[in-house]
Design an enzyme around this catalytic site. Structure first.
Site, PDB file in Angstrom:
ATOM      1  N   GLU A  79      14.369  63.067 -72.942  1.00 18.19           N
ATOM      2  CA  GLU A  79      14.063  63.818 -73.887  1.00 18.19           C
ATOM      3  C   GLU A  79      13.826  62.169 -75.109  1.00 18.19           C
ATOM      4  O   GLU A  79      14.620  63.427 -76.621  1.00 18.19           O
ATOM      5  CB  GLU A  79      16.188  63.514 -73.579  1.00 18.19           C
ATOM      6  N   TYR A 162      23.778  63.825 -78.809  1.00 16.85           N
ATOM      7  CA  TYR A 162      22.936  65.256 -78.134  1.00 16.85           C
ATOM      8  C   TYR A 162      22.645  64.506 -76.696  1.00 16.85           C
ATOM      9  O   TYR A 162      22.247  65.257 -75.924  1.00 16.85           O
ATOM     10  CB  TYR A 162      22.425  65.378 -78.984  1.00 16.85           C
ATOM     11  N   ASP A 180      21.360  71.208 -80.657  1.00 21.47           N
ATOM     12  CA  ASP A 180      20.215  70.757 -80.899  1.00 21.47           C
ATOM     13  C   ASP A 180      19.979  71.309 -82.249  1.00 21.47           C
ATOM     14  O   ASP A 180      21.071  72.634 -82.387  1.00 21.47           O
ATOM     15  CB  ASP A 180      18.942  70.200 -80.188  1.00 21.47           C
TER      16      ASP A 180
END
Ligand code: SF4
Length: 378
Positions: A79, A162, A180
């Site tokens: 990520e 996020y 996102d």
């Protein structure tokens, strides 16, 4: 102004035509206690949406290494690497980084320079520094185990709303949605409405499949990355077309603002003509006070065209982008084993000869790596 008016006109048109297009998904709203409202119809619409999306994801998702694991360390790393970086650029770095730092303890024990060296070429080096700080906190304050809730994850360095939701839903199945840029676009096109940031989060949460939150989140992002793409959405291939009000009939997204253009001259100087492991190259370290890539190593360079010199000759020209700037890079190759000052370069005096076999262990800028690779030196 004209673009804004066109957008409003198109939105009005889209709303009028929505009855003959897809079925509008219910829009989430929250009561004072924070619960998302809903009824039998909305439950059915969301259930249909989830079923179609997850079926498509099971059959069509890209086979990516971070999708073969539920290890929070590996998911967290992917990520962070994927922030503002294309999947294709991340794949090789992800593999090499994991070879060097296979778990959070290895990352905790590493020096910052070796973490930056492994990150070299991915750009946005602040991410690597925060990753390192975060590993320290996980080991020192959480006994080496990742917190399992998005709320606690969010308190760690470099982990925002996020990323916390992505790790918690994928690794620990916490029913929490992610938003996102891809998800935002999908939501906007599905509803035909500009939602606020907070409404995006509420809507994504209302739509989330509680039994497979990690897969649902990845499916929404995959849809945005491969089908509901920014410029030309591929609506004929879309698994949730029936639930989509606009079916791509929204004004195209404005092209990204143009990159700045700059020129730079770099000096490539090697202690022997044909390289080899005993060879050395001249490198210079950026100041630790620089806002961009502080403390990293690069080739001596100048933003001005150098004066003619007998020691350097033009070798190659590259294109290279750093954040919002596109550089034309002129590389001058220097005579070997000569401490000739690179013309026009104010920092060349600080340059050092660095052994080529040391290079994998020092934080090198992506541009320097690119040039040394092109010269067959690494
Ligand atoms: S790809 Fe087309 S149909 Fe699917 S969500 Fe995007 S705009 Fe709607």
């Amino acid at each position: 102004m004209r673009a804004a008016k066109e957008f409003q006109d198109r939105q009005r048109e889209t709303k009028t035509r929505s009855s003959v297009r897809g079925v509008r998904l219910p829009t989430a709203s929250r009561s004072a206690n924070g619960a998302v409202s809903g009824n039998a119809n909305s439950a059915k619409s969301f259930a249909n949406f989830r079923r179609s999306l997850l079926k498509w994801y099971d059959e069509h998702r890209r086979d990516l290494p971070w999708r073969q694991t539920r290890d929070p360390y590996r998911i967290w790393l992917s990520e962070i690497m994927l922030q503002q970086t294309r999947v294709a650029a991340v794949l090789e770095h992800y593999r090499i980084f994991l070879e060097r730092f296979p778990d959070v303890y290895a990352l905790f024990a590493a020096s910052e320079d070796s973490v930056l060296a492994a990150w070299s070429g991915l750009g946005y080096y602040r991410r690597a520094r925060m990753l390192h700080q975060c590993a320290k906190e996980i080991v020192e304050r959480h006994g080496g185990s990742f917190p399992q809730s998005s709320e606690v994850l969010r308190q760690l360095p470099g982990i925002g709303r996020y990323t916390a939701a992505a790790i918690a839903s994928i690794a620990f199945s916490e029913p929490v949605a992610v938003v996102d840029g891809n998800v935002e676009r999908v939501l906007r096109r599905l509803s035909g409405t500009e939602l606020t940031k907070e409404q995006d989060w509420q809507q994504a949460q209302a739509m989330l499949a509680p039994s497979r939150p990690g897969d649902f989140n990845q499916a929404m992002m995959e849809l945005g990355a491969t089908v509901c793409v920014p410029r030309e959405p591929r609506c004929l291939l879309c698994p949730v077309r029936k639930c989509c009000v606009t079916q791509g009939d929204l004004p195209r997204e404005a092209p990204a603002s143009p990159q700045k253009k700059r020129q730079i001259w770099c000096a490539l100087q090697c202690s022997s003509v044909d390289g080899g492991t005993n060879a050395k190259v001249r490198l210079v370290q950026r100041s630790r006070k620089e806002s961009l890539m502080p403390g990293m190593w690069e080739l001596p360079n100048s933003m001005e065209a150098p004066r003619a010199t007998p020691y350097f000759a033009h070798w190659r020209t590259f294109r290279h982008s750093i954040t919002v700037t596109d550089y034309t890079v002129h590389v001058l190759r220097g005579a070997p084993a000569r401490d000739a000052t690179f013309p026009g370069d104010s920092v060349a005096a600080k340059a050092r000869w660095v052994a080529i076999d040391r290079i994998p262990h020092i934080p090198l800028t992506g541009l320097a790596r690119k040039i040394l690779r092109a010269g067959g030196l690494i």
